[in-house]
Design a protein around this motif. Structure first.
Motif, PDB file in Angstrom:
ATOM      1  N   ARG A  18       0.851  -1.182   0.000  1.00  0.00           N
ATOM      2  CA  ARG A  18       0.000   0.000   0.000  1.00  0.00           C
ATOM      3  C   ARG A  18       0.889   1.234   0.000  1.00  0.00           C
ATOM      4  NH1 ARG A  18      -4.604  -1.266   4.554  1.00  0.00           N
ATOM      5  NH2 ARG A  18      -5.345  -3.180   3.598  1.00  0.00           N
ATOM      6  N   LYS A  19       0.491   2.248  -0.759  1.00  0.00           N
ATOM      7  CA  LYS A  19       1.239   3.503  -0.756  1.00  0.00           C
ATOM      8  C   LYS A  19       0.923   4.220   0.545  1.00  0.00           C
ATOM      9  CE  LYS A  19       2.138   7.624  -3.448  1.00  0.00           C
ATOM     10  NZ  LYS A  19       1.872   8.663  -2.476  1.00  0.00           N
ATOM     11  N   GLN A  20       1.956   4.543   1.284  1.00  0.00           N
ATOM     12  CA  GLN A  20       1.801   5.200   2.579  1.00  0.00           C
ATOM     13  C   GLN A  20       1.352   6.640   2.390  1.00  0.00           C
ATOM     14  OE1 GLN A  20       2.457   3.646   5.653  1.00  0.00           O
ATOM     15  NE2 GLN A  20       1.578   5.440   6.613  1.00  0.00           N
ATOM     16  N   LYS A  21       0.251   7.008   3.045  1.00  0.00           N
ATOM     17  CA  LYS A  21      -0.216   8.386   3.018  1.00  0.00           C
ATOM     18  C   LYS A  21       0.351   9.128   4.216  1.00  0.00           C
ATOM     19  CE  LYS A  21      -4.629   7.585   0.736  1.00  0.00           C
ATOM     20  NZ  LYS A  21      -6.071   7.851   0.768  1.00  0.00           N
ATOM     21  N   SER A  22       0.404  10.434   4.089  1.00  0.00           N
ATOM     22  CA  SER A  22       0.786  11.238   5.251  1.00  0.00           C
ATOM     23  C   SER A  22      -0.399  11.260   6.215  1.00  0.00           C
ATOM     24  CB  SER A  22       1.134  12.672   4.819  1.00  0.00           C
ATOM     25  OG  SER A  22      -0.047  13.353   4.429  1.00  0.00           O
ATOM     26  N   VAL A  23      -0.151  11.695   7.431  1.00  0.00           N
ATOM     27  CA  VAL A  23      -1.237  11.783   8.409  1.00  0.00           C
ATOM     28  C   VAL A  23      -2.322  12.721   7.897  1.00  0.00           C
ATOM     29  CG1 VAL A  23      -1.842  12.463  10.767  1.00  0.00           C
ATOM     30  CG2 VAL A  23       0.291  11.241  10.351  1.00  0.00           C
ATOM     31  N   THR A  24      -1.927  13.839   7.324  1.00  0.00           N
ATOM     32  CA  THR A  24      -2.896  14.802   6.800  1.00  0.00           C
ATOM     33  C   THR A  24      -3.715  14.214   5.660  1.00  0.00           C
ATOM     34  OG1 THR A  24      -1.423  16.608   7.408  1.00  0.00           O
ATOM     35  CG2 THR A  24      -3.171  17.119   5.839  1.00  0.00           C
ATOM     36  N   GLN A  25      -3.046  13.543   4.711  1.00  0.00           N
ATOM     37  CA  GLN A  25      -3.759  12.927   3.585  1.00  0.00           C
ATOM     38  C   GLN A  25      -4.738  11.867   4.079  1.00  0.00           C
ATOM     39  OE1 GLN A  25      -0.318  11.498   1.516  1.00  0.00           O
ATOM     40  NE2 GLN A  25      -0.377  13.134  -0.017  1.00  0.00           N
ATOM     41  N   ALA A  26      -4.303  11.045   5.016  1.00  0.00           N
ATOM     42  CA  ALA A  26      -5.159   9.985   5.536  1.00  0.00           C
ATOM     43  C   ALA A  26      -6.330  10.561   6.312  1.00  0.00           C
ATOM     44  CB  ALA A  26      -4.351   9.041   6.423  1.00  0.00           C
ATOM     45  N   ALA A  27      -6.114  11.634   7.046  1.00  0.00           N
ATOM     46  CA  ALA A  27      -7.186  12.263   7.817  1.00  0.00           C
ATOM     47  C   ALA A  27      -8.223  12.908   6.896  1.00  0.00           C
ATOM     48  CB  ALA A  27      -6.617  13.308   8.769  1.00  0.00           C
ATOM     49  N   GLU A  28      -7.760  13.470   5.792  1.00  0.00           N
ATOM     50  CA  GLU A  28      -8.663  14.158   4.880  1.00  0.00           C
ATOM     51  C   GLU A  28      -9.438  13.219   3.973  1.00  0.00           C
ATOM     52  OE1 GLU A  28      -6.199  16.981   2.856  1.00  0.00           O
ATOM     53  OE2 GLU A  28      -6.248  18.400   4.514  1.00  0.00           O
ATOM     54  N   GLY A  29      -8.831  12.109   3.546  1.00  0.00           N
ATOM     55  CA  GLY A  29      -9.542  11.285   2.582  1.00  0.00           C
ATOM     56  C   GLY A  29      -9.233   9.812   2.637  1.00  0.00           C
ATOM     57  N   GLY A  30      -8.638   9.361   3.702  1.00  0.00           N
ATOM     58  CA  GLY A  30      -8.282   7.957   3.791  1.00  0.00           C
ATOM     59  C   GLY A  30      -9.229   7.188   4.696  1.00  0.00           C
ATOM     60  N   SER A  31      -9.009   5.913   4.747  1.00  0.00           N
ATOM     61  CA  SER A  31      -9.789   5.055   5.642  1.00  0.00           C
ATOM     62  C   SER A  31      -9.215   5.150   7.050  1.00  0.00           C
ATOM     63  CB  SER A  31      -9.725   3.604   5.154  1.00  0.00           C
ATOM     64  OG  SER A  31      -8.403   3.104   5.294  1.00  0.00           O
ATOM     65  N   ARG A  32      -9.906   4.582   7.990  1.00  0.00           N
ATOM     66  CA  ARG A  32      -9.409   4.551   9.376  1.00  0.00           C
ATOM     67  C   ARG A  32      -8.080   3.802   9.436  1.00  0.00           C
ATOM     68  NH1 ARG A  32     -10.335   5.273  14.614  1.00  0.00           N
ATOM     69  NH2 ARG A  32      -9.884   3.605  16.101  1.00  0.00           N
ATOM     70  N   LEU A  33      -7.983   2.702   8.681  1.00  0.00           N
ATOM     71  CA  LEU A  33      -6.743   1.936   8.670  1.00  0.00           C
ATOM     72  C   LEU A  33      -5.595   2.763   8.107  1.00  0.00           C
ATOM     73  CD1 LEU A  33      -5.188  -0.657   9.177  1.00  0.00           C
ATOM     74  CD2 LEU A  33      -6.001  -1.497   6.958  1.00  0.00           C
ATOM     75  N   GLU A  34      -5.830   3.486   7.032  1.00  0.00           N
ATOM     76  CA  GLU A  34      -4.788   4.331   6.455  1.00  0.00           C
ATOM     77  C   GLU A  34      -4.355   5.416   7.442  1.00  0.00           C
ATOM     78  OE1 GLU A  34      -5.618   4.202   1.678  1.00  0.00           O
ATOM     79  OE2 GLU A  34      -6.967   5.404   2.906  1.00  0.00           O
ATOM     80  N   LEU A  35      -5.306   5.970   8.183  1.00  0.00           N
ATOM     81  CA  LEU A  35      -4.967   6.975   9.183  1.00  0.00           C
ATOM     82  C   LEU A  35      -4.111   6.365  10.288  1.00  0.00           C
ATOM     83  CD1 LEU A  35      -5.180   9.808  10.359  1.00  0.00           C
ATOM     84  CD2 LEU A  35      -7.365   9.136  11.380  1.00  0.00           C
ATOM     85  N   LEU A  36      -4.481   5.192  10.759  1.00  0.00           N
ATOM     86  CA  LEU A  36      -3.703   4.532  11.803  1.00  0.00           C
ATOM     87  C   LEU A  36      -2.299   4.179  11.319  1.00  0.00           C
ATOM     88  CD1 LEU A  36      -6.428   2.246  13.379  1.00  0.00           C
ATOM     89  CD2 LEU A  36      -5.269   4.162  14.496  1.00  0.00           C
ATOM     90  N   LEU A  37      -2.179   3.720  10.077  1.00  0.00           N
ATOM     91  CA  LEU A  37      -0.866   3.400   9.530  1.00  0.00           C
ATOM     92  C   LEU A  37       0.013   4.649   9.441  1.00  0.00           C
ATOM     93  CD1 LEU A  37      -1.955   0.926   6.698  1.00  0.00           C
ATOM     94  CD2 LEU A  37      -0.665   0.350   8.770  1.00  0.00           C
ATOM     95  N   ALA A  38      -0.568   5.758   9.021  1.00  0.00           N
ATOM     96  CA  ALA A  38       0.189   7.010   8.934  1.00  0.00           C
ATOM     97  C   ALA A  38       0.589   7.491  10.330  1.00  0.00           C
ATOM     98  CB  ALA A  38      -0.637   8.073   8.216  1.00  0.00           C
ATOM     99  N   MET A  39      -0.318   7.369  11.288  1.00  0.00           N
ATOM    100  CA  MET A  39      -0.015   7.781  12.658  1.00  0.00           C
ATOM    101  C   MET A  39       1.069   6.897  13.259  1.00  0.00           C
ATOM    102  SD  MET A  39      -3.859   8.628  14.055  1.00  0.00           S
ATOM    103  CE  MET A  39      -3.380   8.442  15.738  1.00  0.00           C
ATOM    104  N   ARG A  40       1.012   5.593  12.969  1.00  0.00           N
ATOM    105  CA  ARG A  40       2.037   4.683  13.484  1.00  0.00           C
ATOM    106  C   ARG A  40       3.412   5.085  12.973  1.00  0.00           C
ATOM    107  NH1 ARG A  40       1.947  -1.504  11.682  1.00  0.00           N
ATOM    108  NH2 ARG A  40       2.447  -0.474   9.731  1.00  0.00           N
ATOM    109  N   ALA A  41       3.501   5.390  11.684  1.00  0.00           N
ATOM    110  CA  ALA A  41       4.782   5.797  11.105  1.00  0.00           C
ATOM    111  C   ALA A  41       5.279   7.098  11.734  1.00  0.00           C
ATOM    112  CB  ALA A  41       4.648   5.950   9.595  1.00  0.00           C
ATOM    113  N   ARG A  42       4.378   8.034  11.941  1.00  0.00           N
ATOM    114  CA  ARG A  42       4.761   9.335  12.508  1.00  0.00           C
ATOM    115  C   ARG A  42       5.218   9.194  13.960  1.00  0.00           C
ATOM    116  NH1 ARG A  42       7.024  12.876  14.165  1.00  0.00           N
ATOM    117  NH2 ARG A  42       6.412  15.047  14.343  1.00  0.00           N
TER     118      ARG A  42
END
Length: 98
Positions: A18-42
């Motif tokens: 999966r292409k990693q989204k930034s926290v902002t990108q995931a918060a604006e238009g991603g799924s909950r899982l994408e947001l959690l993955l971005a937050m984990r990386a951050r």
């Protein structure tokens, strides 16, 4: 959540990452899982940063573990949903069986 088109993976084929989204990108238009993955990386970057204050390290580490657990729960639910989708659906209703 949108339904994904699933297919059998060929022998030796590696599933695409999966292409990693930034926290902002995931918060604006991603799924909950994408947001959690971005937050984990951050949060992981902050934990690894030697300049992170020691007073913040315990809270960041605890939050990292919580996020990892939430990711596991969502991925397990996705996997269970995929298995359920592969089952072929419900059987035809037979009123005489009652």
């Amino acid at each position: 959540m949108s339904k994904q088109n699933l297919r059998v993976v060929a022998p030796g084929e590696v599933p695409p990452k999966r292409k990693q989204k930034s926290v902002t990108q995931a918060a604006e238009g991603g799924s909950r899982l994408e947001l959690l993955l971005a937050m984990r990386a951050r949060v992981a970057k902050a934990v690894e940063n030697p300049d992170t204050p020691a007073r913040d390290l315990a809270a960041l580490t605890r939050r990292l573990l919580e996020i990892a657990k939430d990711i596991e729960v969502l991925e397990a639910a996705e996997e269970e949903g995929a298995k359920r989708d592969d089952s072929g659906g419900d059987e035809a209703f037979d009123a005489s069986a009652l």
